[in-house]
Scaffold this active site. Structure first.
Site, PDB file in Angstrom:
ATOM      1  N   LYS A 177       0.570  -1.151   0.060  1.00 50.90           N
ATOM      2  CA  LYS A 177      -0.002  -0.085  -0.051  1.00 50.90           C
ATOM      3  C   LYS A 177       0.884   1.248  -0.048  1.00 50.90           C
ATOM      4  CE  LYS A 177      -1.819   2.797   2.773  1.00 50.90           C
ATOM      5  NZ  LYS A 177      -1.885   3.870   2.047  1.00 50.90           N
ATOM      6  N   GLU A 252      10.674   1.202  10.223  1.00 51.58           N
ATOM      7  CA  GLU A 252      11.521   2.196  10.027  1.00 51.58           C
ATOM      8  C   GLU A 252      10.888   3.289  10.130  1.00 51.58           C
ATOM      9  OE1 GLU A 252      13.212   5.093   9.057  1.00 51.58           O
ATOM     10  OE2 GLU A 252      13.450   4.557   7.128  1.00 51.58           O
ATOM     11  N   CYS A 286      13.374  10.883   7.049  1.00 52.75           N
ATOM     12  CA  CYS A 286      13.259  10.440   8.336  1.00 52.75           C
ATOM     13  C   CYS A 286      14.603  10.624   9.119  1.00 52.75           C
ATOM     14  CB  CYS A 286      12.855   8.968   8.537  1.00 52.75           C
ATOM     15  SG  CYS A 286      13.692   8.069   7.249  1.00 52.75           S
ATOM     16  N   GLU A 385      10.369  15.370  15.703  1.00 55.01           N
ATOM     17  CA  GLU A 385      10.747  15.465  14.332  1.00 55.01           C
ATOM     18  C   GLU A 385       9.584  16.440  13.728  1.00 55.01           C
ATOM     19  OE1 GLU A 385      11.459  12.090  11.036  1.00 55.01           O
ATOM     20  OE2 GLU A 385       9.770  11.747  12.342  1.00 55.01           O
TER      21      GLU A 385
END
Length: 491
Positions: A177, A252, A286, A385
């Site tokens: 997906k 991850e 990331c 983040e």
């Protein structure tokens, strides 16, 4: 551009007929309508993948046979590289040269795992030495089964390749997906795999929302392994859901990576790598080195050069010549990054440059690259983040202080150090609590090297042989290798 779901080797509309739209972040215009899969579509796809794995013989092929399909997919990607890169720009916003590089890397990923698939034939088993010579034992690697993969929007085709290529090489079948925002190139991957003759059911690609299609993949009992790249909160939910069926999981997740610059570093080189570490892909990375720690003796000079060079970055539509910073991926992402900058201001940080919508860009999700100073260590800007072109920079005095500040994070995806003293650089690299460490650079990523993080940055490793092992189980086969009776009960 493809718009339907790819299930069991066929293009089909969603069972419930749902759709979602794809928006060009540079213009805010809808450029495509694609299918929105639901649990019913996921069930069809998983059953197709299950059949391809359990009955149709995909895992029974030799590694060399699977490698032929992988190499054909790589060839198909390269044949349409510019076209696919342009699609990546249209739905993600990144500058074309970055997208072109990404698509080239995706093709290389399929070639690399073709080679590892062939190596599986060369090393089919490991003989285990036993203390009892009446027995022999060996360990063999086998594919896990059906993999469910959910990927993010920042590197659409490349993240698909990172999961699809090793899964197929290992002998798994897969239901993928892509992110709802950036599904176009994943659908092109399905078309390329189809043209390569990949057997029906081996690769299934379903577009739609994470909360519906993604959740259905996570919950489906026919899925043996989940592979996810994305945010920590979503990763946590996936891990909890996987626990119900003891599904294998690789995650991850996010990061807040430090970049330590010592006083002996060349300032211009340091500024170049700082910028590459945070402004590449609009900071939507990331592993972005978003916390920069600079030794106080060069801090003011380096900051001045960083502000000067950051202010020169050409902003614009990723398809325009010379653009180095495109729009953020969506209105929501733009709003979140702008809000993070404003929250940093309120917390006491100083905006040394950027932080605004650039002049002349009334349309599109554009934001000036931003440098924050005086950022409190307990503020969200330093801790969380941001996932945008925003870097926090802070001075430090000693190596010990730098290491302490660098490791003071619940994340541990990546870290970087810059110094002309190789011994010190290696010492600091060893001290970082991170899964990826760069010395005198930031962000180079190679298919051959392991990728993944410590702490809340994830579980498992992608890329390299480690990425292949994500999709393999280890089986012990022990044999009683003598004609003498065991004689425990029957004498």
């Amino acid at each position: 551009m493809r718009s339907e779901l790819y299930i069991d080797g066929k293009w089909m509309k969603p069972v419930k007929g749902g759709t979602c739209t794809v928006t060009n972040p540079a213009t805010e215009e809808v450029i495509q309508t694609i299918g929105a899969a639901t649990a019913e579509d996921v069930d069809i796809a998983v059953k197709a993948a299950r059949r391809a794995f359990d009955k149709d013989g995909w895992p029974k092929l030799t590694g060399a046979q699977r490698a032929k399909y992988l190499r054909a997919i790589a060839k198909g990607i390269r044949a349409r590289q510019s076209e696919i890169a342009r699609l990546e720009v249209l739905d993600n916003g990144k500058p074309f040269p970055e997208a072109d590089w990404d698509i080239s890397d995706a093709a290389g990923c399929f070639d690399y795992y073709a080679g590892l698939a062939e190596q599986l034939d060369n090393n089919p088993e490991e003989i285990i030495a036993l203390p009892d010579d009446r027995f022999t034992s060996k360990a063999v690697k086998e594919p896990i089964g059906v993999a469910g993969a959910i990927i993010p929007w920042n590197y659409p085709l490349l993240m698909a390749a990172w999961k699809v290529a090793p899964a197929l090489a290992a002998g798994c079948t897969i239901v993928l997906k892509p992110a709802e925002l950036t599904s176009l190139t994943a659908l092109e991957l399905a078309a390329i795999a189809d043209e390569a003759g990949l057997p029906a059911g081996v690769l299934n690609i379903l577009t739609g929302s994470g909360s519906v299609a993604g959740q259905a993949i996570i919950d489906h009992k026919g899925v043996d392994k989940l592979a996810f790249t994305g945010s920590g909160p979503v990763g946590s939910k996936i891990m909890a859901a996987a626990a119900r069926d003891i599904k294998r999981v690789s995650l991850e997740l996010g990061g807040k990576s430090p970049f330590v610059v010592f006083e002996d570093a060349d300032i211009d080189e340091a500024v170049e790598w700082i910028m590459f570490g945070i402004f590449w892909n609009q900071g939507q990375v990331c592993s972005a080195t978003s916390r920069v720690l600079v030794q106080e003796t060069i801090y003011e000079r380096l900051l001045a050069r960083l502000v000067e060079e950051t202010s020169k970055i050409k902003i614009g539509n990723g398809l325009d010549e010379g653009v180095l910073l495109g729009p953020l991926v969506s209105k929501r992402q733009h709003e979140q990054v702008v809000a993070a900058i404003e929250a940093a201001r309120k917390a006491g940080a100083t905006v040394a440059c950027g932080g605004q919508r650039p002049e002349g860009f009334e349309k599109g999700y554009y934001l000036q690259p931003t440098v924050l100073t005086d950022v409190p260590l307990d503020s969200d800007a330093w801790v969380e983040e941001i996932f945008g072109p925003v870097v926090c920079i802070k001075p430090f005095k000693t190596e010990e202080e730098a290491i302490e500040l660098a490791n003071d994070s619940r994340f541990g995806l990546a870290a970087a150090v810059m110094s002309k003293d190789d011994i010190r650089a290696e010492r600091v690299a060893a001290a970082f609590r991170a899964g990826i460490v760069w010395v005198n650079c930031s962000q180079p990523t190679f298919t051959e090297a392991p990728w993944g993080g410590y702490k809340e940055s994830g579980i498992g490793r992608e890329l390299g042989r480690w990425g292949l092992e994500n999709y393999l189980e280890t089986k012990q086969i022990t044999k009683y290798a003598t004609d003498k009776p065991w004689g425990w009960y029957i004498k």
